[in-house]
Scaffold this motif. Structure first.
Motif, mmCIF file in Angstrom:
data_model
loop_
_atom_site.group_PDB
_atom_site.id
_atom_site.type_symbol
_atom_site.label_atom_id
_atom_site.label_comp_id
_atom_site.label_asym_id
_atom_site.label_seq_id
_atom_site.Cartn_x
_atom_site.Cartn_y
_atom_site.Cartn_z
ATOM 1 N N LEU A 23 7.979 0.833 -4.198
ATOM 2 C CA LEU A 23 8.262 0.101 -2.959
ATOM 3 C C LEU A 23 9.268 -1.013 -3.208
ATOM 4 O O LEU A 23 10.197 -1.223 -2.421
ATOM 5 C CB LEU A 23 6.973 -0.483 -2.383
ATOM 6 N N ASN A 24 9.084 -1.732 -4.306
ATOM 7 C CA ASN A 24 9.997 -2.828 -4.637
ATOM 8 C C ASN A 24 11.401 -2.303 -4.910
ATOM 9 O O ASN A 24 12.401 -2.868 -4.447
ATOM 10 C CB ASN A 24 9.457 -3.582 -5.850
ATOM 11 N N LYS A 25 11.489 -1.184 -5.634
ATOM 12 C CA LYS A 25 12.798 -0.598 -5.952
ATOM 13 C C LYS A 25 13.501 -0.084 -4.699
ATOM 14 O O LYS A 25 14.728 -0.064 -4.619
ATOM 15 C CB LYS A 25 12.612 0.525 -6.963
ATOM 16 N N ALA A 26 12.690 0.336 -3.684
ATOM 17 C CA ALA A 26 13.272 0.828 -2.435
ATOM 18 C C ALA A 26 13.722 -0.308 -1.522
ATOM 19 O O ALA A 26 14.288 -0.046 -0.459
ATOM 20 C CB ALA A 26 12.262 1.700 -1.703
ATOM 21 N N GLY A 27 13.454 -1.564 -1.907
ATOM 22 C CA GLY A 27 13.931 -2.706 -1.130
ATOM 23 C C GLY A 27 12.891 -3.371 -0.259
ATOM 24 O O GLY A 27 13.223 -4.271 0.522
ATOM 25 N N PHE A 28 11.630 -2.964 -0.355
ATOM 26 C CA PHE A 28 10.586 -3.569 0.479
ATOM 27 C C PHE A 28 10.142 -4.910 -0.090
ATOM 28 O O PHE A 28 10.121 -5.121 -1.300
ATOM 29 C CB PHE A 28 9.381 -2.630 0.592
ATOM 30 N N LYS A 29 9.742 -5.803 0.807
ATOM 31 C CA LYS A 29 9.292 -7.134 0.437
ATOM 32 C C LYS A 29 7.848 -7.337 0.914
ATOM 33 O O LYS A 29 7.323 -6.558 1.675
ATOM 34 C CB LYS A 29 10.206 -8.198 1.067
ATOM 35 N N MET A 30 7.240 -8.421 0.440
ATOM 36 C CA MET A 30 5.884 -8.812 0.847
ATOM 37 C C MET A 30 4.922 -7.621 0.763
ATOM 38 O O MET A 30 4.310 -7.197 1.740
ATOM 39 C CB MET A 30 5.877 -9.399 2.262
ATOM 40 N N LEU A 31 4.814 -7.067 -0.426
ATOM 41 C CA LEU A 31 4.063 -5.836 -0.631
ATOM 42 C C LEU A 31 2.557 -6.081 -0.682
ATOM 43 O O LEU A 31 2.092 -7.082 -1.209
ATOM 44 C CB LEU A 31 4.495 -5.169 -1.935
ATOM 45 N N THR A 32 1.821 -5.142 -0.122
ATOM 46 C CA THR A 32 0.358 -5.105 -0.252
ATOM 47 C C THR A 32 -0.029 -3.682 -0.633
ATOM 48 O O THR A 32 0.297 -2.737 0.076
ATOM 49 C CB THR A 32 -0.333 -5.478 1.072
ATOM 50 N N VAL A 33 -0.718 -3.531 -1.769
ATOM 51 C CA VAL A 33 -1.164 -2.217 -2.232
ATOM 52 C C VAL A 33 -2.637 -2.321 -2.620
ATOM 53 O O VAL A 33 -3.006 -3.214 -3.384
ATOM 54 C CB VAL A 33 -0.341 -1.720 -3.439
ATOM 55 N N ASP A 34 -3.467 -1.470 -2.083
ATOM 56 C CA ASP A 34 -4.878 -1.465 -2.474
ATOM 57 C C ASP A 34 -5.399 -0.041 -2.547
ATOM 58 O O ASP A 34 -4.769 0.894 -2.035
ATOM 59 C CB ASP A 34 -5.726 -2.315 -1.520
ATOM 60 N N PRO A 56 -20.514 15.812 -5.548
ATOM 61 C CA PRO A 56 -19.556 14.853 -4.987
ATOM 62 C C PRO A 56 -18.114 15.264 -5.263
ATOM 63 O O PRO A 56 -17.810 15.854 -6.298
ATOM 64 C CB PRO A 56 -19.892 13.559 -5.726
ATOM 65 N N ALA A 57 -17.233 14.940 -4.331
ATOM 66 C CA ALA A 57 -15.789 15.105 -4.536
ATOM 67 C C ALA A 57 -15.118 13.796 -4.134
ATOM 68 O O ALA A 57 -15.303 13.323 -3.014
ATOM 69 C CB ALA A 57 -15.239 16.263 -3.711
ATOM 70 N N THR A 58 -14.381 13.217 -5.052
ATOM 71 C CA THR A 58 -13.774 11.902 -4.829
ATOM 72 C C THR A 58 -12.326 12.049 -4.355
ATOM 73 O O THR A 58 -11.526 12.722 -4.998
ATOM 74 C CB THR A 58 -13.799 11.068 -6.123
ATOM 75 N N PHE A 59 -12.026 11.406 -3.244
ATOM 76 C CA PHE A 59 -10.659 11.329 -2.735
ATOM 77 C C PHE A 59 -10.205 9.871 -2.874
ATOM 78 O O PHE A 59 -10.735 8.988 -2.200
ATOM 79 C CB PHE A 59 -10.593 11.768 -1.272
ATOM 80 N N ARG A 60 -9.249 9.630 -3.758
ATOM 81 C CA ARG A 60 -8.761 8.260 -3.967
ATOM 82 C C ARG A 60 -7.563 7.998 -3.074
ATOM 83 O O ARG A 60 -6.555 8.714 -3.129
ATOM 84 C CB ARG A 60 -8.392 8.031 -5.424
ATOM 85 N N LEU A 61 -7.666 6.972 -2.252
ATOM 86 C CA LEU A 61 -6.609 6.623 -1.305
ATOM 87 C C LEU A 61 -5.856 5.385 -1.781
ATOM 88 O O LEU A 61 -6.461 4.383 -2.158
ATOM 89 C CB LEU A 61 -7.196 6.328 0.082
ATOM 90 N N ILE A 62 -4.539 5.476 -1.770
ATOM 91 C CA ILE A 62 -3.681 4.327 -2.042
ATOM 92 C C ILE A 62 -3.068 3.895 -0.719
ATOM 93 O O ILE A 62 -2.352 4.665 -0.079
ATOM 94 C CB ILE A 62 -2.567 4.676 -3.044
ATOM 95 N N TYR A 63 -3.387 2.686 -0.292
ATOM 96 C CA TYR A 63 -2.831 2.123 0.942
ATOM 97 C C TYR A 63 -1.720 1.149 0.570
ATOM 98 O O TYR A 63 -1.835 0.406 -0.415
ATOM 99 C CB TYR A 63 -3.905 1.376 1.736
ATOM 100 N N MET A 64 -0.666 1.144 1.360
ATOM 101 C CA MET A 64 0.466 0.263 1.062
ATOM 102 C C MET A 64 1.079 -0.289 2.345
ATOM 103 O O MET A 64 1.101 0.389 3.380
ATOM 104 C CB MET A 64 1.523 1.025 0.258
ATOM 105 N N ILE A 65 1.506 -1.522 2.262
ATOM 106 C CA ILE A 65 2.273 -2.153 3.337
ATOM 107 C C ILE A 65 3.480 -2.828 2.698
ATOM 108 O O ILE A 65 3.342 -3.582 1.735
ATOM 109 C CB ILE A 65 1.449 -3.199 4.115
ATOM 110 N N GLY A 66 4.651 -2.511 3.192
ATOM 111 C CA GLY A 66 5.872 -3.151 2.723
ATOM 112 C C GLY A 66 6.764 -3.480 3.907
ATOM 113 O O GLY A 66 6.778 -2.749 4.900
ATOM 114 N N TRP A 67 7.499 -4.575 3.808
ATOM 115 C CA TRP A 67 8.348 -5.030 4.911
ATOM 116 C C TRP A 67 9.814 -4.925 4.515
ATOM 117 O O TRP A 67 10.199 -5.299 3.405
ATOM 118 C CB TRP A 67 8.041 -6.477 5.272
ATOM 119 N N LYS A 68 10.620 -4.421 5.449
ATOM 120 C CA LYS A 68 12.064 -4.425 5.224
ATOM 121 C C LYS A 68 12.555 -5.859 5.316
ATOM 122 O O LYS A 68 12.125 -6.627 6.180
ATOM 123 C CB LYS A 68 12.773 -3.561 6.265
#
Length: 352
Positions: free
Chosen positions: A239-250, A310-322
């Motif tokens: 995300l940072n390399k693509a130019g996004f700012k104020m990143l949130t990743v969880d 059980p089957a685990t699905f891991r989700l990566i959530y991201m928010i980035g601002w142009k």
């Protein structure tokens, strides 16, 4: 199925080996390194969508993740967005989540998030999946435009077109993720967000490890049956390399319980989420390997007292601002007025 349920538990156990994708900058003009066969994935999604009843039954993961993505939109971003893109819309799961009444549990009379959006453009490579519910009133009251594209790695939009870009559970099939993120940044207007969720590296680690062991036991070798996925450590850098700012990743895990491994793999096929690695072994998995996989999976991962697996699905959530004029900026290093050492009780640490 009565045994199937969703949970917000964090990972059950860490696997001894996880296949994951790594990313690096590519020299301009060189051919894109392909991991997935786009044609095969398109056919898988089309075939799944044409079995409408089963396809709708197995939308539980995509609907749940779309709801959680919209919760982050509701909680973290207090703005209206006239023109929004749903990147890899599948069956328009985000549109359904946006039109859900009372999205804020603290305010039971809160209006649907669709009220903040004037137009939602949904794009996907599979016409059958994208238009599966076009005649259903699931997105009533919202201006939804559907558009079929040849692939998600080349976006047919002009720069500065959208006020927000959303994406839920589609980017894990993209070969050139760095390029896609750069394109998303380009088509966004300044100071506008990209909000996305994708499957991460630990997804289905139970199935991956049990199939590897079953292959070794019955065939004496290992074939890739589960697709490699991006690791959360890669996402912030991309995300940072693509130019996004104020990143949130969880990261968040959803654990689904199935009666057996056969039900799990049947659901993955009905979701259009079957293996699409470019150089995968052709043909179905042999009966011997499947039976061995069932026994190994239960031995390694079945919890005591549980009827299913059980089957685990891991989700990566991201928010980035142009980046945009007047956008909030992080404070300069060293500009704080409080010393962290004072809060932590000094700068030394003594062993007990």
């Amino acid at each position: 199925m009565s045994l199937r349920h969703l949970s917000r538990r964090v990972a059950l156990a860490q696997p001894s080996y996880i296949a994951s994708r790594t990313f690096a900058s590519q020299t301009p003009g060189n051919p894109v390194f392909e991991v997935f066969n786009r044609k095969v994935k398109h056919l898988q999604k089309d075939r799944a969508a044409r079995n409408v009843e089963e396809s709708r039954k197995t939308d539980y993961i995509k609907d749940e993740v779309a709801m959680r993505l919209c919760e982050r939109y509701e909680q973290d971003i207090k703005r209206d967005f006239p023109k929004v893109l749903d990147l890899g819309a599948n069956s328009c799961n985000i549109a359904r989540a946006l039109t859900t009444p009372n999205p804020d549990p603290s305010t039971p009379t809160s209006p649907p998030l669709a009220d903040k959006i004037s137009q939602l453009t949904c794009i996907d490579t599979s016409e059958a999946l994208l238009y599966r519910d076009a005649d259903e009133p699931v997105t009533s009251g919202m201006n939804v435009e559907r558009q079929v594209v040849p692939n998600l790695e080349s976006l047919p939009f002009e720069p500065n077109t959208f006020d927000a870009v959303l994406s839920s559970l589609s980017m894990h099939w993209v070969n050139d993720l760095p390029s896609l993120l750069a394109q998303v940044n380009t088509i966004l207007k300044p100071d506008c967000p990209f909000i996305a969720a994708m499957f991460g590296g630990d997804t289905l680690f139970e199935l991956r490890t049990s199939l590897q062991l079953a292959d070794l036991e019955r065939r004496g070798g290992v074939s890739p049956h589960v697709s490699p996925l991006a690791d959360v450590r890669d996402v912030g850098g991309l995300l940072n390399k693509a130019g996004f700012k104020m990143l949130t990743v969880d990261v968040e895990d959803i654990v689904v319980e199935f009666p057996d491994t056969f039900a799990l793999m049947q659901d993955l096929q009905a979701m259009g989420e079957s293996n699409a690695i470019l150089h995968r072994e052709l043909g179905p998995i042999s009966r011997d390997v499947l039976l061995a996989n069932e026994a190994i999976y239960r031995e390694l991962h079945k919890e005591e007292g549980s009827r299913g697996i059980p089957a685990t699905f891991r989700l990566i959530y991201m928010i980035g601002w142009k980046e945009g004029e007047g956008q909030a900026q992080p404070l300069q290093r060293g500009s704080g007025e409080i010393n962290l050492k004072d809060i932590l009780g000094g700068g030394s640490f003594e062993r007990p």
